[in-house]
Design a protein around this motif. Sequence first.
Motif, PDB file in Angstrom:
ATOM      1  N   LEU A 129       0.853  -1.189   0.000  1.00 23.78           N
ATOM      2  CA  LEU A 129       0.000   0.000   0.000  1.00 23.78           C
ATOM      3  C   LEU A 129       0.887   1.237   0.000  1.00 23.78           C
ATOM      4  O   LEU A 129       1.926   1.267   0.674  1.00 23.78           O
ATOM      5  N   HIS A 130       0.481   2.248  -0.729  1.00 26.90           N
ATOM      6  CA  HIS A 130       1.285   3.467  -0.819  1.00 26.90           C
ATOM      7  C   HIS A 130       1.242   4.205   0.516  1.00 26.90           C
ATOM      8  O   HIS A 130       0.161   4.442   1.066  1.00 26.90           O
ATOM      9  N   PRO A 131       2.396   4.605   1.055  1.00 26.27           N
ATOM     10  CA  PRO A 131       2.402   5.289   2.367  1.00 26.27           C
ATOM     11  C   PRO A 131       1.596   6.575   2.389  1.00 26.27           C
ATOM     12  O   PRO A 131       1.091   6.969   3.444  1.00 26.27           O
ATOM     13  N   ASP A 132       1.477   7.264   1.237  1.00 24.48           N
ATOM     14  CA  ASP A 132       0.736   8.524   1.230  1.00 24.48           C
ATOM     15  C   ASP A 132      -0.751   8.327   1.466  1.00 24.48           C
ATOM     16  O   ASP A 132      -1.473   9.287   1.747  1.00 24.48           O
ATOM     17  N   THR A 133      -1.242   7.105   1.339  1.00 26.21           N
ATOM     18  CA  THR A 133      -2.672   6.840   1.535  1.00 26.21           C
ATOM     19  C   THR A 133      -2.979   6.269   2.920  1.00 26.21           C
ATOM     20  O   THR A 133      -4.126   5.924   3.190  1.00 26.21           O
ATOM     21  N   ILE A 134      -1.961   6.157   3.780  1.00 24.14           N
ATOM     22  CA  ILE A 134      -2.139   5.505   5.079  1.00 24.14           C
ATOM     23  C   ILE A 134      -2.043   6.529   6.202  1.00 24.14           C
ATOM     24  O   ILE A 134      -1.145   7.378   6.221  1.00 24.14           O
ATOM     25  N   THR A 135      -2.976   6.437   7.128  1.00 23.63           N
ATOM     26  CA  THR A 135      -2.956   7.235   8.350  1.00 23.63           C
ATOM     27  C   THR A 135      -2.989   6.281   9.542  1.00 23.63           C
ATOM     28  O   THR A 135      -3.667   5.254   9.499  1.00 23.63           O
ATOM     29  N   ILE A 136      -2.246   6.612  10.591  1.00 21.43           N
ATOM     30  CA  ILE A 136      -2.212   5.787  11.796  1.00 21.43           C
ATOM     31  C   ILE A 136      -3.075   6.452  12.878  1.00 21.43           C
ATOM     32  O   ILE A 136      -2.879   7.620  13.209  1.00 21.43           O
ATOM     33  N   GLU A 137      -4.013   5.715  13.402  1.00 20.98           N
ATOM     34  CA  GLU A 137      -4.884   6.204  14.471  1.00 20.98           C
ATOM     35  C   GLU A 137      -4.505   5.509  15.769  1.00 20.98           C
ATOM     36  O   GLU A 137      -4.544   4.277  15.863  1.00 20.98           O
TER      37      GLU A 137
END
Length: 520
Positions: A129-137
């Motif tokens: 998965l592209h890192p720019d599309t990932i958010t960590i909650e």
Amino acid sequence: MFLKFRADADDGDRSPWGSFWFSPIPFKGAPHQVTGDAAMRLTAVYACVRVLAEAVSMLPFVLYRESADGSKNAEKTHWLYRLLAVRPNDFQNPMEFREMMMMHLALRGNAFAEIIGNSAGIVTDLIPLHPDTITIEMLSKTNWRYIEHLPDGTERIITRGSMWHLKIMSPDGIVGMNPIQASRESIASGLAAQAYGLRYFENDATPGGWLEYPGEFKDDQQKRNFRESWQEQQSGRNRRKTAVLERGMKYHPIEVKNSDAQYLETRKFSVSEIARLFRIPPHMIGDLEKATFSNIEQQSLEFVIHTLTPWLVRWEEAIRCAFIDADEGLNCEFPTTTLLRGDAQARSLYYHNGILDGWMTRNEARLMENMNPLDGLDEPMRPLNMIEEDEAETQQQNPQQPPGSQQQPDAPDDDGPTQARMHALAAAAADRIARKEWEALHLAVMRKESLTDFYDKHCRFVSAVLGVSEESARAYCRAQHEYVIENRDDITDKQFADIAGMRLQRLALRGSYEPLTTRI
């Protein structure tokens, strides 16, 4: 609480001409707008990322089970080996998968792959998965989940156990530090210099000029009309056409030399800065200004040891942590032996010393050179002047059965411990010289060397090792030469070892050569 590292360059325009698909060139942004994609416009950044991605992706993946004695047994039927060495998913091969993940790591400091498993709990696919599309909650101080932002504007939650997350240096242990953002000023200066060069040469390497007019324009509108007329006549298809000046006007070109602006020096410094950022030897990205033939090989070794190895350890530890149970007995690695082999001469010396010192077998050396093993080359060799303690004790207890012989040479009747010790040492030395002679004889035959020349050299070796006169050693070599000539078609390893061992042991004990009265 969200820890975001999404790119701010995307304005949401997904049309064919929108910024979601490309960004305009040249770069005209502030340092805080430098992203991984923008940095890749610099050839130095592209080259560094490519070197790292290709170096990690081309190495073999080895999965093995460790035995109690430290030996490694390859596990090629395990699902983890199939996952990382055969097919990580349905649309990528192992090299493409690792290359993509390593590129994300180098440019964003983080790489993500969704873990897909079957009903048996076996991982079948890793979907990058592209890192720019990932958010960590963050759910708590030690627990979090991942949110993927899809192109249609929706979000998808991925649990922590379903995501394989690789990261580099992290200030909080959760998100890796973005190296491009950490050095954005240096990269922005390189992009600015590159953009300046583009504009400069687009303008035919001419900064422009100014017009000197001795009179005055009636008003601002007249001045604007003249300027627009001048630009229309001297730009586009009219560039470089002869200008006609009236009313005493003079044209003064602006002369700005690149050396005055330190343009070339700025570009060179930018390359060095980026190579320093990724810890890549400059010669590996095409900068040979300070490289010499004497230091390139050493820099290549330093790249493997100090640059590549930390990345590989990061990969190996992430694999162990995510996919291998502590009590399973499995381990993995990306061996770099092939990258450290050096040139043909260095490899030859490495194999030669390893085989003669006994810590490498001849078949192991053949395998390292991609050659098939041969029968009889799996036993390690030992130096001639060394003997293991247990073998010496065995020979002291049973001096009538030295290794490699069937008949004990004549010996004095004294069976005291001193005489037994002498027999044991003589038998051990004879056995080792015989094995050395047999191996060297094979090489001489393969190289089509003369047997006479071989034994002329060998007699000096026998004389030095056994401490006998060269004349006695020469008599032994003559007898061996005759024996080899007479039996060269049907001689075996054991027969040769028996004859040579007997003759050498008699020579060591008596100090002079005497022919055998009994043939074996």
